[in-house]
Design a protein around this motif. Structure first.
Motif, mmCIF file in Angstrom:
data_model
loop_
_atom_site.group_PDB
_atom_site.id
_atom_site.type_symbol
_atom_site.label_atom_id
_atom_site.label_comp_id
_atom_site.label_asym_id
_atom_site.label_seq_id
_atom_site.Cartn_x
_atom_site.Cartn_y
_atom_site.Cartn_z
ATOM 1 N N GLU A 25 -5.693 37.881 7.194
ATOM 2 C CA GLU A 25 -6.827 37.090 6.710
ATOM 3 C C GLU A 25 -6.351 35.910 5.863
ATOM 4 O OE1 GLU A 25 -10.975 37.558 4.113
ATOM 5 O OE2 GLU A 25 -9.634 39.283 4.361
ATOM 6 N N SER A 26 -5.353 36.148 5.011
ATOM 7 C CA SER A 26 -4.841 35.060 4.180
ATOM 8 C C SER A 26 -4.183 33.985 5.036
ATOM 9 C CB SER A 26 -3.855 35.594 3.136
ATOM 10 O OG SER A 26 -2.633 36.019 3.722
ATOM 11 N N LEU A 27 -3.542 34.398 6.114
ATOM 12 C CA LEU A 27 -2.906 33.429 7.020
ATOM 13 C C LEU A 27 -3.939 32.616 7.786
ATOM 14 C CD1 LEU A 27 0.065 35.485 8.412
ATOM 15 C CD2 LEU A 27 0.198 33.310 7.216
ATOM 16 N N MET A 28 -4.998 33.284 8.209
ATOM 17 C CA MET A 28 -6.011 32.584 8.984
ATOM 18 C C MET A 28 -6.816 31.613 8.124
ATOM 19 S SD MET A 28 -5.443 33.354 12.061
ATOM 20 C CE MET A 28 -3.699 33.482 11.587
ATOM 21 N N ALA A 29 -6.605 31.662 6.802
ATOM 22 C CA ALA A 29 -7.190 30.635 5.939
ATOM 23 C C ALA A 29 -6.587 29.271 6.276
ATOM 24 C CB ALA A 29 -6.949 30.963 4.470
ATOM 25 N N ARG A 34 -6.408 27.381 8.819
ATOM 26 C CA ARG A 34 -6.998 27.153 10.135
ATOM 27 C C ARG A 34 -6.341 25.985 10.870
ATOM 28 N NH1 ARG A 34 -12.054 29.419 10.916
ATOM 29 N NH2 ARG A 34 -12.631 27.682 12.301
ATOM 30 N N SER A 35 -5.854 25.019 10.122
ATOM 31 C CA SER A 35 -5.253 23.841 10.764
ATOM 32 C C SER A 35 -3.890 24.135 11.364
ATOM 33 C CB SER A 35 -5.127 22.695 9.747
ATOM 34 O OG SER A 35 -4.144 23.008 8.760
ATOM 35 N N GLN A 36 -3.246 25.209 10.944
ATOM 36 C CA GLN A 36 -1.844 25.424 11.287
ATOM 37 C C GLN A 36 -1.604 26.367 12.449
ATOM 38 O OE1 GLN A 36 0.599 23.511 9.692
ATOM 39 N NE2 GLN A 36 -1.346 22.578 9.073
ATOM 40 N N PHE A 37 -2.503 27.316 12.644
ATOM 41 C CA PHE A 37 -2.226 28.365 13.615
ATOM 42 C C PHE A 37 -3.072 28.240 14.878
ATOM 43 C CE2 PHE A 37 -0.978 30.084 9.448
ATOM 44 C CZ PHE A 37 0.379 30.249 9.713
ATOM 45 N N TYR A 38 -2.833 29.125 15.804
ATOM 46 C CA TYR A 38 -3.436 29.054 17.136
ATOM 47 C C TYR A 38 -4.953 28.955 17.088
ATOM 48 C CZ TYR A 38 -4.874 30.487 21.811
ATOM 49 O OH TYR A 38 -5.471 30.550 23.036
ATOM 50 N N ASP A 39 -5.470 27.944 17.764
ATOM 51 C CA ASP A 39 -6.904 27.741 17.904
ATOM 52 C C ASP A 39 -7.122 27.136 19.285
ATOM 53 O OD1 ASP A 39 -9.529 27.010 17.919
ATOM 54 O OD2 ASP A 39 -9.450 25.766 16.113
ATOM 55 N N PRO A 40 -7.685 27.901 20.225
ATOM 56 C CA PRO A 40 -7.839 27.393 21.593
ATOM 57 C C PRO A 40 -8.726 26.151 21.684
ATOM 58 C CG PRO A 40 -9.082 29.416 21.287
ATOM 59 C CD PRO A 40 -8.219 29.258 20.068
ATOM 60 N N ASN A 41 -9.505 25.899 20.641
ATOM 61 C CA ASN A 41 -10.404 24.751 20.655
ATOM 62 C C ASN A 41 -9.808 23.511 19.976
ATOM 63 O OD1 ASN A 41 -12.563 26.225 21.905
ATOM 64 N ND2 ASN A 41 -12.931 27.207 19.927
ATOM 65 N N SER A 42 -8.624 23.656 19.415
ATOM 66 C CA SER A 42 -8.010 22.541 18.713
ATOM 67 C C SER A 42 -7.502 21.487 19.694
ATOM 68 C CB SER A 42 -6.848 23.024 17.845
ATOM 69 O OG SER A 42 -6.179 21.929 17.249
#
Length: 238
Positions: A174-178, A180-188
């Motif tokens: 949860e702390s990592l998913m904070a 949001r700009s850095q990790f995997y996001d299929p919509n990015s």
């Protein structure tokens, strides 16, 4: 404020990625924990420094750390010299941690090993009373942490110490998913980086699970130690 543990990261998210579960566990046990980021990660391919600032603050709230600061060193270009050492020394003397956790001693990103040595050197120097520092107009007393540990990052280094984080993997994620700009996001629509892939996101779990398997538990995080880990009895290692 005296801290029990002070964790340093060359970039915002280094700490959460590598020892977030350990910090969450220690906090649950009543320990006071702080994080100091060396840079704002302003050269990162995705997001911006301002976004990273906000993400780091949110991650700190999720983990429940007592304090988080940023030393504003130049991303990729900070060096291990007197100027940078003194800034870290002031933080060590300010928070007087018993344990310092720093970046990996060897890793893919040059800032990680560089930050690791810089923090380690500053921890030693912080204990020399003839190095004089001032904080908020008052002279600081010398302080040297009892131990310095280094977390493991991209490379699979062999740990000297392994911490069971079973029950704390969810808060780590949860702390990592904070961030949001850095990790995997299929919509990015931003460029794909090594840490912005689906595989890397999944590796957060499977690497912790594999290390946990090796110590007969569900999840774990590993650390290297600068000197022998001493115990008064072999029974303390059970």
């Amino acid at each position: 404020m005296k801290l029990d543990i002070l964790a340093f990261g060359a970039h915002p998210d280094d700490v959460e990625l590598s020892c977030g579960g350990t910090l969450a566990k220690e906090i649950s046990l009543g320990k006071k924990v702080g994080i100091v980021d060396l840079t704002r990660g302003e050269l990162g391919t995705r997001g911006t420094a301002d976004i990273r600032d906000e993400e780091a603050a949110n991650a700190a709230k999720i983990l429940g750390v007592s304090v988080r600061e940023n030393l504003l060193f130049r991303d990729a270009f900070f060096v291990n010299n007197e100027e940078h050492q003194l800034k870290i020394i002031k933080k060590i003397r300010k928070y007087r941690p018993d344990i310092v956790i720093a970046n990996a001693i060897d890793d893919r990103h040059i800032d990680h090993a560089k930050g690791s040595k810089l923090v380690s050197d500053a921890c030693f120097l912080a204990g020399l009373r003839r190095i004089e520092t001032v904080y908020e107009g008052e002279a600081q007393e010398a302080w040297r942490p009892q131990v310095v540990y280094h977390y493991i990052q991209w490379k699979d280094l062999t740990p000297d110490v392994v911490v069971d984080i079973t029950g704390f993997i969810d808060i780590k994620v949860e702390s990592l998913m904070a961030y949001r700009s850095q990790f995997y996001d299929p919509n990015s629509t931003e460029p794909v980086t090594p840490i912005a892939t689906k595989n890397f996101k999944e590796s957060i779990i499977y690497r912790a699970a594999n290390l946990g398997r090796l110590i007969n538990t569900d999840y774990a995080e590993g650390f290297t130690a600068e000197r022998y880990v001493a115990v008064s009895s072999l029974s303390n290692l059970i």
